[in-house]
Write an enzyme that holds these catalytic residues in place. Structure first.
Site, PDB file in Angstrom:
ATOM      1  N   CYS A 117       0.845  -1.113   0.031  1.00  0.00           N
ATOM      2  CA  CYS A 117      -0.175  -0.054  -0.032  1.00  0.00           C
ATOM      3  C   CYS A 117       0.757   1.324   0.028  1.00  0.00           C
ATOM      4  O   CYS A 117       0.276   2.421  -0.153  1.00  0.00           O
ATOM      5  CB  CYS A 117      -1.019  -0.082   1.176  1.00  0.00           C
ATOM      6  SG  CYS A 117      -1.806  -1.356   1.371  1.00  0.00           S
ATOM      7  N   HIS A 242      -2.755   6.687   2.405  1.00  0.00           N
ATOM      8  CA  HIS A 242      -3.687   5.393   1.833  1.00  0.00           C
ATOM      9  C   HIS A 242      -4.811   5.366   2.566  1.00  0.00           C
ATOM     10  O   HIS A 242      -4.994   5.337   3.914  1.00  0.00           O
ATOM     11  CB  HIS A 242      -2.651   4.191   2.498  1.00  0.00           C
ATOM     12  CG  HIS A 242      -3.164   3.053   2.214  1.00  0.00           C
ATOM     13  ND1 HIS A 242      -3.852   2.620   0.994  1.00  0.00           N
ATOM     14  CD2 HIS A 242      -2.862   1.893   2.955  1.00  0.00           C
ATOM     15  CE1 HIS A 242      -4.342   1.134   1.246  1.00  0.00           C
ATOM     16  NE2 HIS A 242      -3.834   0.855   2.420  1.00  0.00           N
ATOM     17  N   ASN A 272     -10.189   0.016   0.103  1.00  0.00           N
ATOM     18  CA  ASN A 272      -9.014  -0.290   0.320  1.00  0.00           C
ATOM     19  C   ASN A 272      -8.305  -0.771  -1.011  1.00  0.00           C
ATOM     20  O   ASN A 272      -8.356  -2.093  -1.136  1.00  0.00           O
ATOM     21  CB  ASN A 272      -8.489  -0.825   1.620  1.00  0.00           C
ATOM     22  CG  ASN A 272      -7.057  -0.978   1.631  1.00  0.00           C
ATOM     23  OD1 ASN A 272      -6.346  -0.922   0.669  1.00  0.00           O
ATOM     24  ND2 ASN A 272      -6.503  -1.177   2.871  1.00  0.00           N
TER      25      ASN A 272
HETATM   26  O1  UT7 Z   1      -3.991  -1.658   3.914  1.00  0.00           O
HETATM   27  C1  UT7 Z   1      -3.137  -2.334   4.387  1.00  0.00           C
HETATM   28  C2  UT7 Z   1      -2.701  -1.849   6.005  1.00  0.00           C
HETATM   29  N1  UT7 Z   1      -3.790  -2.343   6.582  1.00  0.00           N
HETATM   30  C3  UT7 Z   1      -4.365  -1.569   7.504  1.00  0.00           C
HETATM   31  O2  UT7 Z   1      -3.930  -0.433   7.716  1.00  0.00           O
HETATM   32  C4  UT7 Z   1      -5.528  -2.213   8.407  1.00  0.00           C
HETATM   33  C5  UT7 Z   1      -5.537  -1.911  10.019  1.00  0.00           C
HETATM   34  N2  UT7 Z   1      -6.614  -2.713  10.682  1.00  0.00           N
HETATM   35  C6  UT7 Z   1      -7.823  -2.184  10.799  1.00  0.00           C
HETATM   36  O3  UT7 Z   1      -8.144  -1.336   9.875  1.00  0.00           O
HETATM   37  C7  UT7 Z   1      -8.758  -2.931  11.502  1.00  0.00           C
HETATM   38  O4  UT7 Z   1      -8.106  -3.689  12.419  1.00  0.00           O
HETATM   39  C8  UT7 Z   1      -9.865  -3.724  10.934  1.00  0.00           C
HETATM   40  C9  UT7 Z   1     -10.660  -3.057  10.288  1.00  0.00           C
HETATM   41  C10 UT7 Z   1      -9.011  -4.810  10.014  1.00  0.00           C
HETATM   42  C11 UT7 Z   1     -10.596  -4.610  11.974  1.00  0.00           C
HETATM   43  O5  UT7 Z   1     -11.104  -3.570  12.892  1.00  0.00           O
HETATM   44  P1  UT7 Z   1     -10.952  -3.965  14.277  1.00  0.00           P
HETATM   45  O6  UT7 Z   1     -11.690  -2.801  14.789  1.00  0.00           O
HETATM   46  O7  UT7 Z   1      -9.504  -4.029  14.688  1.00  0.00           O
HETATM   47  O8  UT7 Z   1     -11.669  -5.079  14.695  1.00  0.00           O
HETATM   48  P2  UT7 Z   1     -11.385  -6.444  15.291  1.00  0.00           P
HETATM   49  O9  UT7 Z   1     -10.518  -7.415  14.498  1.00  0.00           O
HETATM   50  O10 UT7 Z   1     -10.739  -6.112  16.948  1.00  0.00           O
HETATM   51  O11 UT7 Z   1     -12.604  -7.293  15.713  1.00  0.00           O
HETATM   52  C12 UT7 Z   1     -13.614  -6.743  16.613  1.00  0.00           C
HETATM   53  C13 UT7 Z   1     -14.780  -7.514  16.471  1.00  0.00           C
HETATM   54  C14 UT7 Z   1     -14.533  -8.896  16.753  1.00  0.00           C
HETATM   55  O12 UT7 Z   1     -15.512  -9.711  17.348  1.00  0.00           O
HETATM   56  P3  UT7 Z   1     -15.438 -10.112  18.908  1.00  0.00           P
HETATM   57  O13 UT7 Z   1     -14.165 -10.964  19.109  1.00  0.00           O
HETATM   58  O14 UT7 Z   1     -14.925  -8.737  19.765  1.00  0.00           O
HETATM   59  O15 UT7 Z   1     -16.584 -10.643  19.304  1.00  0.00           O
HETATM   60  C15 UT7 Z   1     -14.593  -9.498  15.244  1.00  0.00           C
HETATM   61  O16 UT7 Z   1     -14.713 -10.940  15.342  1.00  0.00           O
HETATM   62  O17 UT7 Z   1     -15.625  -7.405  15.460  1.00  0.00           O
HETATM   63  C16 UT7 Z   1     -15.749  -8.635  14.467  1.00  0.00           C
HETATM   64  N3  UT7 Z   1     -15.498  -8.615  13.240  1.00  0.00           N
HETATM   65  C17 UT7 Z   1     -16.700  -8.234  12.445  1.00  0.00           C
HETATM   66  N4  UT7 Z   1     -17.941  -8.324  12.708  1.00  0.00           N
HETATM   67  C18 UT7 Z   1     -18.603  -7.765  11.577  1.00  0.00           C
HETATM   68  C19 UT7 Z   1     -14.386  -8.855  12.504  1.00  0.00           C
HETATM   69  N5  UT7 Z   1     -14.708  -8.494  11.171  1.00  0.00           N
HETATM   70  C20 UT7 Z   1     -16.040  -8.390  11.147  1.00  0.00           C
HETATM   71  C21 UT7 Z   1     -16.768  -7.963  10.151  1.00  0.00           C
HETATM   72  N6  UT7 Z   1     -18.355  -7.933  10.359  1.00  0.00           N
HETATM   73  N7  UT7 Z   1     -16.334  -7.840   8.840  1.00  0.00           N
END
Ligand code: UT7
Length: 316
Positions: A117, A242, A272
């Site tokens: 990215c 990005h 993205n």
């Molecule tokens: O482009 C390359 C560089 N990449 C980035 O910069 C990405 C950086 N990371 C992020 O943007 C975020 O970490 C994500 C968007 C990937 C994820 O967001 P988050 O706020 O960190 O969510 P999480 O992974 O901590 O998940 C929170 C909750 C979990 O459920 P529990 O364990 O709290 O019950 C996940 O299972 O959200 C759940 N979850 C979802 N729920 C609905 C994870 N993905 C989804 C989804 N829909 N798509």
């Protein structure tokens, strides 16, 4: 040896997005997710996904053709083509030579950059150096990605984030520098945080590791890019990071203190698109009249590697 050109600048931009719009509700039909989660956690409302048969090279050539047409240059004026991408279907041949040939650019230097990215900003920094040094009269820099072909569409942690598209910039010589010094670097200790393990695998991301890094390590890079260009963040008319996550974009923007800048939020409708996201966002902002020719913008890429790069540029 002194530089041949005192500076280089972006002469024109162009972009391309596949026609197929995929909304959050569309994704919720096949995976356990919902519009509210995606919009509040990532900021995306919809994204574009290329159909089978539409390749990275196809999208790159269209975006590149638009940038070239807008620059007023002809294919014969381009000596160097760089394609920033990490999602080619195959490793060989590179995209740049194929794209150049399709665009009728005769025998340019042609290579791809894989800095994920951050790739567009790496490629722009390289093109700036090449034009200033006299290694190319003009260069075409393209960011193009087809993330959709490397995503596991049953994995909700990645399927809701990534998308397809392309953006391009023509870089040419200038009497005053229109592209500031690039600040680039990497954190290979976190290389496992975003990866594709083998050729049969899909993209995997430790979202929270990358999120923490992006919201703590990158604003100093943004500030250094401004400082090296001799620009106060308060003078910026636009900040185009990005398009990874709206929460990351807003966190870096707050710490940067670019109070007058329009903040790129292209992720909302483009998703993205990795190396394509910065030129795609900037080209669309220019098209919508959100930024004007001559404005100063800070571009900042970051992603797998982990890699990062940014520079201040004058908008064409
Ligand atoms: O482009 C390359 C560089 N990449 C980035 O910069 C990405 C950086 N990371 C992020 O943007 C975020 O970490 C994500 C968007 C990937 C994820 O967001 P988050 O706020 O960190 O969510 P999480 O992974 O901590 O998940 C929170 C909750 C979990 O459920 P529990 O364990 O709290 O019950 C996940 O299972 O959200 C759940 N979850 C979802 N729920 C609905 C994870 N993905 C989804 C989804 N829909 N798509």
């Amino acid at each position: 040896m002194p530089d041949i050109a005192p500076g280089s600048k972006v002469l024109a931009l162009g972009h391309y997005q596949p026609a197929n719009v995929v909304t959050n509700d569309d994704l919720a039909k096949t995976i356990d997710t919902n519009d509210e989660w995606i919009q509040s956690r990532v900021g995306i409302k919809e994204r574009r996904i290329a159909p089978d048969g539409e390749s990275v090279e196809d999208m790159a050539a269209i975006a590149g053709g638009k940038a070239l047409a807008a620059s007023g240059l002809s294919p014969d004026d381009i000596d160097l083509v760089i394609v920033a991408t990490c999602t080619l279907e195959t490793q060989i041949p590179n995209a740049a030579a194929v794209v150049a040939h399709r665009m009728g650019i005769n025998s340019p230097g042609a290579f791809d950059v894989n800095a994920a990215c951050a790739g567009f900003c790496y490629a722009l920094g390289t093109a700036n150096a090449a034009v200033r040094a006299g290694a190319a009269r003009n260069a075409l820099v393209i960011g193009a990605e087809k993330l959709s072909q490397w995503i596991d569409w049953t994995d909700r942690s990645t399927a809701v984030i990534f998308a397809d598209g392309a953006g391009a910039a023509v870089v040419g010589p200038s009497d005053t520098p229109g592209i500031g010094p690039v600040v680039w670097g990497s954190s290979g200790d976190k290389a496992d945080a975003i990866s594709i393990k083998d050729r049969n695998d899909h993209l995997y991301q430790e979202g929270q590791t990358v999120f923490r890094w992006a919201t703590t390590a990158l604003h100093p890079v943004a500030l250094e890019a401004c400082s090296r260009a001799g620009v106060d963040p308060a003078e910026l008319a636009a900040f185009v990071p990005h398009q990874a996550n709206l929460r990351i974009i807003e966190s870096i923007a707050r710490k940067l203190g670019a109070d007058k800048a329009v903040i790129a939020r292209d992720i909302v409708t483009a998703g993205n698109t990795s190396a394509a996201s910065i030129p795609l966002a900037l080209s669309r902002m220019l098209e919508r009249g959100e930024v004007r020719s001559g404005d100063l913008a800070l571009v900042l890429g970051f992603g797998a590697g982990l890699t990062y790069a940014g520079q201040v540029i004058e908008i064409p």
